[in-house]
Design a protein around this motif. Sequence first.
Motif, mmCIF file in Angstrom:
data_model
loop_
_atom_site.group_PDB
_atom_site.id
_atom_site.type_symbol
_atom_site.label_atom_id
_atom_site.label_comp_id
_atom_site.label_asym_id
_atom_site.label_seq_id
_atom_site.Cartn_x
_atom_site.Cartn_y
_atom_site.Cartn_z
ATOM 1 N N GLN A 8 0.778 -1.263 0.053
ATOM 2 C CA GLN A 8 -0.095 -0.011 -0.096
ATOM 3 C C GLN A 8 0.858 1.380 -0.101
ATOM 4 N N GLU A 26 -5.412 9.587 -1.040
ATOM 5 C CA GLU A 26 -6.426 8.412 -0.570
ATOM 6 C C GLU A 26 -5.782 7.095 -0.135
ATOM 7 N N ARG A 29 -3.997 8.056 3.134
ATOM 8 C CA ARG A 29 -5.235 7.969 4.288
ATOM 9 C C ARG A 29 -5.308 6.478 4.759
ATOM 10 N N ALA A 30 -5.642 5.610 3.753
ATOM 11 C CA ALA A 30 -5.844 4.308 4.169
ATOM 12 C C ALA A 30 -4.810 3.612 4.855
ATOM 13 N N HIS A 31 -3.457 3.907 4.587
ATOM 14 C CA HIS A 31 -2.327 3.526 5.096
ATOM 15 C C HIS A 31 -1.989 3.741 6.226
ATOM 16 N N ALA A 34 -4.426 2.034 8.828
ATOM 17 C CA ALA A 34 -4.200 0.615 9.072
ATOM 18 C C ALA A 34 -3.778 0.295 10.605
#
Length: 69
Positions: A8, A26, A29-31, A34
Motif C-alpha cells: 500500500q 487516498e 489515508r488508508a495506509h 491501517a
Amino acid sequence: VYAAVGMQNDLGQILVICDRRDEALEVLRAHMAAMFGSSTPAAIRFDPIWSRLKEDPRFEEILKSAKPL
C-alpha cells in the motif's frame, strides 16, 4: 497483512511519482488508518517521495489523524 501494508505504501509512492495526487492521498489515508501501519507520520513527512505532497493541506490532515502505533 504486513506485506499488504507495505505494498500500500509502495502504491502510494508510485501514484505520487506519477503526479496522481488525489489517488496518492487516498492511499496514504488508508495506509495511516491501517491497524498494522508500518509508517509513522514523522517517517512519511521526511520521506523524499511522500514529502512531495507537503504543500497540500490534506497531507498534514491525514498525518495528524493517524492512529498511534
